[in-house]
Scaffold this active site. Structure first.
Site, PDB file in Angstrom:
ATOM      1  NE  ARG A   1      61.000 -15.152 -45.902  1.00  0.00           N
ATOM      2  CZ  ARG A   1      60.125 -15.284 -44.910  1.00  0.00           C
ATOM      3  NH1 ARG A   1      59.090 -16.106 -45.048  1.00  0.00           N
ATOM      4  NH2 ARG A   1      60.271 -14.620 -43.775  1.00  0.00           N
TER       5      ARG A   1
ATOM      6  CG  PHE B   1      50.663 -24.007 -50.767  1.00  0.00           C
ATOM      7  CD1 PHE B   1      49.290 -24.126 -50.674  1.00  0.00           C
ATOM      8  CD2 PHE B   1      51.407 -25.132 -51.101  1.00  0.00           C
ATOM      9  CE1 PHE B   1      48.658 -25.353 -50.890  1.00  0.00           C
ATOM     10  CE2 PHE B   1      50.796 -26.347 -51.327  1.00  0.00           C
ATOM     11  CZ  PHE B   1      49.420 -26.467 -51.229  1.00  0.00           C
TER      12      PHE B   1
ATOM     13  CB  CYS C   1      53.210 -24.651 -40.094  1.00  0.00           C
ATOM     14  SG  CYS C   1      51.664 -24.379 -40.991  1.00  0.00           S
TER      15      CYS C   1
ATOM     16  CG  ASP D   1      55.664 -22.439 -46.235  1.00  0.00           C
ATOM     17  OD1 ASP D   1      55.382 -23.258 -45.331  1.00  0.00           O
ATOM     18  OD2 ASP D   1      55.888 -21.245 -46.022  1.00  0.00           O
TER      19      ASP D   1
ATOM     20  CG  ASP E   1      48.495 -18.370 -52.315  1.00  0.00           C
ATOM     21  OD1 ASP E   1      49.377 -18.780 -51.533  1.00  0.00           O
ATOM     22  OD2 ASP E   1      47.334 -18.115 -51.946  1.00  0.00           O
ATOM     23  CB  SER E   2      43.859 -20.754 -53.621  1.00  0.00           C
ATOM     24  OG  SER E   2      44.057 -20.629 -52.222  1.00  0.00           O
TER      25      SER E   2
END
Length: 396
Positions: free
Chosen positions: A211, A227, A340, A300, A249-250
């Site tokens: 970040r 995301f 990830c 991400d 984002d959802s």
């Protein structure tokens, strides 16, 4: 004490200090042991090797506490090792003064199955194996002593506990919930942390350095954060002087928290931020069809491949979102792409992103690999495969 006897030749991984003993390496358990009990690990010829926590239901039958067969595993053991882990962070210059950091990182600190993250005056504890479950109270007391934090929340709700035959456990084990929302300051940006319902232990600490990198790259760039979750990358991009930041984002609740986080930082220009609740795959396609382009894109996503058996399906998903991102970038634009997924190796992820660039018909070069440090100075770590991988790419 029960003895865990290994098959001939199966002691080589322990000689290399790998702390996991798999079921296929075990000849027998001599004596009786309950889940989490400490057992003596011996080679096929009876040579003492280590002391480990017994886990009869897991494919990882034992996790090594110590490679010194004479060391005693007791309350004092956890006091020493937790104190040493905390001191390592205090001695690491880039971690000094951080409100949010990982204090204990499992096997890397000689404490397999134990995670402890600190957010200000609150510790979030996660126990993922039978060993630390057995020593729960000793661990809590050692954390209190080493940090001075009276407030500890347990988030032992990881799916890996099921593999150990353990039920999920959550709740305050020391102190009580703070009267006000818990916040940390990360590199000058104020962020809320939801230790009760947030992802992981409440925040993605492993992305702190990335970040900050986003902040250094964002000046005067039209930025897209896919995301975005609660806006960590987005706010750092604004702090770095991004011309605009579109965050997708959802999850409506995650976006609501992101908007609240922006309000916590009046030094940031909220007029440059746009928040959009949508499926990221669908929205990337829509942005391309609308002819929009960006100078910096951050991807991400959540874990697409929790294990190697999901790798093929996950590879298609990673390739799709990265191909869309490459199509949306202006010439010279930057892509920060992360995975990830434990089922996707760093090398596999790099091939996926390279293939995505080809699918998009774009020339691209990898400027940097973005592997997040897990807040400790130990080079090797074993975190059940769920480590972060990332690439910084630039398109021609």
């Amino acid at each position: 004490m029960a003895q865990l006897v290994l098959l001939p030749g199966k002691d080589r991984s322990l000689a290399r200090r790998h702390p996991w003993i798999f079921a296929a390496a075990v000849e027998k358990l001599s004596g009786r042991a309950r889940p989490g009990d400490t057992v003596d690990v011996v080679a096929a010829n009876g040579r003492p090797l280590a002391k480990a926590a017994w886990s009869p239901e897991s494919k990882i039958r034992a996790r090594v506490w110590t490679f010194d067969p004479d060391e005693i595993v007791d309350d004092a053991f956890f006091k020493r090792h937790i104190q040493a882990a905390v001191e390592r962070r205090q001695q690491t210059p880039e971690l000094r003064g951080q409100d949010g950091l990982r204090l204990v990182h499992g096997e890397s600190d000689g404490l397999p199955g134990l995670i402890a993250d600190r957010y200000g005056d609150t510790i979030v504890l996660q126990l993922t194996a039978t060993g630390p479950e057995k020593w729960r109270q000793a661990i809590i007391h050692a954390l209190q002593r080493a940090t001075g934090c009276a407030r500890i929340y347990e988030r032992s709700d990881s799916h890996v506990r099921r593999l150990e035959g353990l039920l999920p456990v959550t709740g305050w084990v020391s102190g009580a919930a703070p009267a006000e929302r818990l916040c940390i300051v990360e590199n000058g940006v104020r962020m809320q942390v939801d230790v009760v319902a947030g992802h992981k232990t409440g925040f993605y600490l492993d992305q702190r350095d990335n970040r900050l990198l986003t902040r250094t790259l964002a000046a005067d760039r039209a930025t897209l954060n896919g995301f975005c979750y609660t806006g960590g990358f987005s706010l750092q991009a604004l702090a770095g002087g991004a011309r605009s930041v579109l965050s997708i984002d959802s999850s409506g609740p995650a976006l609501a928290t992101a908007i609240d986080n922006l309000a916590l930082n009046p030094q940031l220009d909220a007029n440059r931020a746009e928040w959009r609740e949508a499926d990221v795959f669908t929205e990337l396609r829509a942005l391309k069809n609308a002819g929009q382009h960006f100078d910096l894109i951050i991807l991400d996503p959540p874990k697409f491949a929790p294990s190697a058996s999901h790798a093929e399906r996950a590879a298609r998903a990673y390739r799709d979102i990265n191909a869309f991102a490459f199509r949306l970038l202006n010439r010279g634009g930057l892509l920060m792409s992360y995975s990830c997924s434990g089922g996707i190796s760093s090398e596999h992820f790099q091939r996926i992103v390279a293939d995505a660039a080809l699918d998009a018909g774009r020339g691209a070069r990898i400027l940097r690999r973005l592997a997040a440090p897990p807040d400790h100075p130990v080079a090797l770590h074993f975190s059940e495969g769920e480590y972060l991988k990332g690439l910084l790419c630039q398109v021609d």
